[in-house]
Every structure is written in C-alpha cells, then in structure tokens.
Design a protein around this motif. Structure first.
Motif, PDB file in Angstrom:
ATOM      1  N   ASP A  35      17.889  20.557   7.230  1.00  0.00           N
ATOM      2  CA  ASP A  35      16.903  19.753   5.174  1.00  0.00           C
ATOM      3  C   ASP A  35      16.399  18.550   5.975  1.00  0.00           C
ATOM      4  OD1 ASP A  35      16.480  21.644   3.887  1.00  0.00           O
ATOM      5  OD2 ASP A  35      18.355  21.610   3.291  1.00  0.00           O
ATOM      6  N   SER A  36      17.622  17.727   6.855  1.00  0.00           N
ATOM      7  CA  SER A  36      17.526  16.210   7.313  1.00  0.00           C
ATOM      8  C   SER A  36      16.221  16.612   8.001  1.00  0.00           C
ATOM      9  CB  SER A  36      18.479  16.148   7.441  1.00  0.00           C
ATOM     10  OG  SER A  36      19.095  16.400   9.215  1.00  0.00           O
ATOM     11  N   LEU A  37      15.574  17.497   8.729  1.00  0.00           N
ATOM     12  CA  LEU A  37      14.347  17.315   9.236  1.00  0.00           C
ATOM     13  C   LEU A  37      13.191  16.733   9.296  1.00  0.00           C
ATOM     14  CD1 LEU A  37      15.154  20.109  12.045  1.00  0.00           C
ATOM     15  CD2 LEU A  37      15.007  17.395  12.266  1.00  0.00           C
ATOM     16  N   MET A  38      12.622  15.774   9.124  1.00  0.00           N
ATOM     17  CA  MET A  38      10.980  15.846   8.502  1.00  0.00           C
ATOM     18  C   MET A  38      10.085  17.030   8.530  1.00  0.00           C
ATOM     19  SD  MET A  38       8.810  13.118   9.157  1.00  0.00           S
ATOM     20  CE  MET A  38       9.275  11.341   8.756  1.00  0.00           C
ATOM     21  N   LYS A  39       9.856  18.340   7.672  1.00  0.00           N
ATOM     22  CA  LYS A  39       8.995  18.720   7.934  1.00  0.00           C
ATOM     23  C   LYS A  39       7.060  18.683   7.295  1.00  0.00           C
ATOM     24  CE  LYS A  39      12.533  21.810   7.158  1.00  0.00           C
ATOM     25  NZ  LYS A  39      13.395  22.054   8.279  1.00  0.00           N
ATOM     26  N   VAL A  40       6.364  18.528   8.328  1.00  0.00           N
ATOM     27  CA  VAL A  40       5.171  18.662   8.759  1.00  0.00           C
ATOM     28  C   VAL A  40       4.488  20.508   8.256  1.00  0.00           C
ATOM     29  CG1 VAL A  40       5.430  16.673  10.149  1.00  0.00           C
ATOM     30  CG2 VAL A  40       5.226  18.632  10.832  1.00  0.00           C
ATOM     31  N   ALA A  41       2.737  19.949   8.410  1.00  0.00           N
ATOM     32  CA  ALA A  41       2.118  20.948   8.114  1.00  0.00           C
ATOM     33  C   ALA A  41       2.357  22.638   9.340  1.00  0.00           C
ATOM     34  CB  ALA A  41       0.999  20.350   7.896  1.00  0.00           C
ATOM     35  N   SER A  42       2.258  21.906  10.619  1.00  0.00           N
ATOM     36  CA  SER A  42       2.105  22.722  11.764  1.00  0.00           C
ATOM     37  C   SER A  42       3.340  23.205  12.531  1.00  0.00           C
ATOM     38  CB  SER A  42       0.918  22.133  12.584  1.00  0.00           C
ATOM     39  OG  SER A  42       1.298  21.446  13.957  1.00  0.00           O
ATOM     40  N   VAL A  43       4.345  23.766  12.896  1.00  0.00           N
ATOM     41  CA  VAL A  43       4.930  23.874  14.014  1.00  0.00           C
ATOM     42  C   VAL A  43       5.385  23.137  15.136  1.00  0.00           C
ATOM     43  CG1 VAL A  43       6.647  25.415  15.238  1.00  0.00           C
ATOM     44  CG2 VAL A  43       5.823  26.249  13.275  1.00  0.00           C
ATOM     45  N   PRO A  44       3.496  22.637  15.892  1.00  0.00           N
ATOM     46  CA  PRO A  44       3.511  21.884  17.660  1.00  0.00           C
ATOM     47  C   PRO A  44       4.047  20.711  16.965  1.00  0.00           C
ATOM     48  CG  PRO A  44       2.168  23.715  16.770  1.00  0.00           C
ATOM     49  CD  PRO A  44       2.352  23.694  15.853  1.00  0.00           C
ATOM     50  N   GLN A  45       3.323  19.984  15.756  1.00  0.00           N
ATOM     51  CA  GLN A  45       3.865  18.569  15.271  1.00  0.00           C
ATOM     52  C   GLN A  45       5.123  18.660  14.624  1.00  0.00           C
ATOM     53  OE1 GLN A  45       1.374  16.405  16.023  1.00  0.00           O
ATOM     54  NE2 GLN A  45       0.542  18.343  16.764  1.00  0.00           N
ATOM     55  N   LEU A  46       5.949  19.693  14.345  1.00  0.00           N
ATOM     56  CA  LEU A  46       7.558  18.876  13.686  1.00  0.00           C
ATOM     57  C   LEU A  46       8.296  19.193  15.137  1.00  0.00           C
ATOM     58  CD1 LEU A  46       9.942  18.689  12.269  1.00  0.00           C
ATOM     59  CD2 LEU A  46       9.702  21.958  12.613  1.00  0.00           C
ATOM     60  N   ALA A  47       7.924  19.562  16.354  1.00  0.00           N
ATOM     61  CA  ALA A  47       7.983  18.881  17.390  1.00  0.00           C
ATOM     62  C   ALA A  47       8.219  18.407  18.415  1.00  0.00           C
ATOM     63  CB  ALA A  47       7.632  21.069  18.694  1.00  0.00           C
ATOM     64  N   LEU A  48       7.057  17.734  18.187  1.00  0.00           N
ATOM     65  CA  LEU A  48       6.694  16.110  18.450  1.00  0.00           C
ATOM     66  C   LEU A  48       7.624  15.637  17.534  1.00  0.00           C
ATOM     67  CD1 LEU A  48       2.893  16.481  19.445  1.00  0.00           C
ATOM     68  CD2 LEU A  48       5.264  16.700  20.740  1.00  0.00           C
ATOM     69  N   GLN A  49       7.811  15.425  16.286  1.00  0.00           N
ATOM     70  CA  GLN A  49       8.370  14.416  15.238  1.00  0.00           C
ATOM     71  C   GLN A  49       9.626  14.616  15.902  1.00  0.00           C
ATOM     72  OE1 GLN A  49       6.764  12.920  13.150  1.00  0.00           O
ATOM     73  NE2 GLN A  49       8.499  12.133  12.960  1.00  0.00           N
ATOM     74  N   ILE A  50      10.496  15.659  16.239  1.00  0.00           N
ATOM     75  CA  ILE A  50      11.791  16.032  16.359  1.00  0.00           C
ATOM     76  C   ILE A  50      11.900  15.059  17.913  1.00  0.00           C
ATOM     77  CG2 ILE A  50      13.949  17.318  17.398  1.00  0.00           C
ATOM     78  CD1 ILE A  50      12.099  19.563  15.545  1.00  0.00           C
ATOM     79  N   LEU A  51      11.184  14.815  18.251  1.00  0.00           N
ATOM     80  CA  LEU A  51      11.235  14.436  20.003  1.00  0.00           C
ATOM     81  C   LEU A  51      11.224  13.277  19.960  1.00  0.00           C
ATOM     82  CD1 LEU A  51       9.949  16.640  23.092  1.00  0.00           C
ATOM     83  CD2 LEU A  51      12.413  16.640  21.685  1.00  0.00           C
ATOM     84  N   ARG A  52      10.237  12.326  19.155  1.00  0.00           N
ATOM     85  CA  ARG A  52       9.922  10.631  18.900  1.00  0.00           C
ATOM     86  C   ARG A  52      11.348  10.583  18.607  1.00  0.00           C
ATOM     87  NH1 ARG A  52       4.948  13.017  15.653  1.00  0.00           N
ATOM     88  NH2 ARG A  52       3.203  12.918  17.846  1.00  0.00           N
TER      89      ARG A  52
END
Length: 261
Positions: A35-52
């Motif tokens: 739950d601590s991960l920032m959830k976003v609309a698309s799975v690809p954008q979630l990946a970039l968010q995690i890497l940032r």
C-alpha cells in the motif's frame, strides 16, 4: 544481459518460465499488495514512478541491446533507462530493473550485465507478469484479422514490446495445447518489422508506443541534491553527490559510444 530469445529457443524459455512461475508470481503479488506504493492509472507509469524513487536516469543510448541497467557505486544504486528504444521496450525494461532492485538477492558489481541468466530470466518473467496479465483473454476476444495485426493490438493494449507479447502468447498456447498459435508465433518471431509505426497507424493504433521518446531526464537526482544542499548547507557531501551523478552520466555515455574512451 538478458538472453536473446529466438524462434529456435522460445520453447526452452517457456519451460524455464514454468520453473520460476511460482516464485515470480509471489513477488508480483507482494509488490501489488504494498500500500505504500503510489498507485497510478497505468502499469507502465507505475514502473516509472517506482524507479523515480530510486533516482531514475533516462537518456538515449546508441545501443539497441542495452535497454536498461543499474549503476552501482559506493553502495548506491541508480536505474538507467535507454530512451532511444521504443516506449514499449522502455516500459518492459523498467519492470525488469525493478525486479533487480527489489527482489534480486544475487550480488552484482557495476551494471547488472552478468552471466547470471537465471536472475535475468526471472527479471524478464517478472516484467511480463506485470505488463501482460490477461493478454491471452484479450487476444482470444479480438475480431478476425491476420495474426500479426492481433499481435500489434495486444502490444497497444498492454503497452508491451513485440517479442514479450509473442512469448506470452506462446505460453498460453503451450498451456492449452494450441499448436496453431504456437506455429503462428514461431513463424513471425524472428521477423524484423521495420515499418511498425506504419502498421500501428493502419490499424488505428497510437504509433508513439513503438517509437523512441529520446527523453533526457536526471531531474529527480538533481532535485534531491539541491534539497539536501538547502536543508544542510553546512555539510560538504553535496558536491560528492553531484559528482556521483556526473559519473553516472559519463559512464553511461561511454557505454553508448558517445563519450571519450
């Protein structure tokens, strides 16, 4: 570096995926339940968010075989994505590198580009599991059209690269004993499709997915360095951090062939 998958070894790759499926599926579930991960609309954008969150560096690199890497120095890990590749490949590479950052317990030195083929296969399967869940049902539900057109539609819907889609479809066919689909996959697997953006446009699909973004972005690391400099101006390690970032970029340029050797 990940192994080169071809029509001649796809069966072996799929069998290896079966062996690691339980472990990787558990890792996917673990990540998605965080739950601590920032959830976003698309799975690809979630990946970039995690890497940032790890200090992602994005830059075009003139090496089609280098989709992403983890730069390691003095205990610091910085993910790098090659934006000279099509966006679909960047998204897949992003999830691949997330596997290494979050689940790879094998020691590595400098860039993750070793002969540890098992960890690379796990990273590839992890990326496919994140991006291509349900592609078999989507493929089966497509209206009648030629096989390649269906593959392109799957690529568009799941924001995934050509070969990743084909491997997933081969796995589906293997599970269902569908030799027709397996043969269709192997027939087109090694094709070099030079006009893919045109193929996408002819199907009414967004061709930006199969074109490079050529983004150059080091903003996250720059922001963190400046934030720390402002918060603790009396400390002298800020220039060390800036020098570290410069060394990441310099070494990446050397690998890409742009820097001085």
């Amino acid at each position: 570096m990940s192994e080169l998958i071809t029509a001649s070894n796809i069966e072996k790759v799929v069998q290896k995926n079966k062996e690691i499926s339980e472990e990787v599926s558990a890792q996917v579930d673990q990540l998605l339940s965080n739950d601590s991960l920032m959830k976003v609309a698309s799975v690809p954008q979630l990946a970039l968010q995690i890497l940032r969150g790890y200090g992602l560096v994005q830059m075009p690199i003139e090496d089609k075989f280098l989709s992403g890497a983890i730069y390691v120095k003095n205990g610091k890990l910085v993910p790098v994505l090659n934006t000279a590749l099509p966006r679909a490949n960047q998204y897949f590479a992003a999830w691949h590198e997330i596997y290494h950052l979050m689940f790879d317990r094998v020691s590595f030195d400098h860039f993750i580009e070793t002969d540890n083929t098992l960890e690379e296969r796990k990273a590839e399967y992890f990326a496919a599991s994140m991006l291509l869940n349900g592609v078999d049902r989507f493929f089966a539900g497509l209206s009648e059209m030629e096989f390649l057109s269906k593959v392109f539609c799957c690529m568009s819907a799941f924001q995934s690269p050509y070969k990743a889609v084909l491997v997933s479809l081969y796995e589906y066919a293997d599970q269902t004993s569908d030799d027709e689909i397996k043969n269709q996959v192997t027939d087109v697997f090694d094709l070099q499709i030079e006009d893919m953006p045109h193929r996408f446009r002819s199907l009414g699909l967004d061709d930006s997915l199969v074109m490079p973004s050529n983004v150059i972005n080091t903003s996250y690391l720059n922001e963190k360095i400046e934030e720390n400099r402002e918060a603790n101006p009396e400390l002298d390690y800020h220039e060390d951090n800036a020098a570290f970032l410069r060394s990441v970029l310099k070494e990446t340029e050397l690998i890409s062939g742009k820097g001085e050797k």
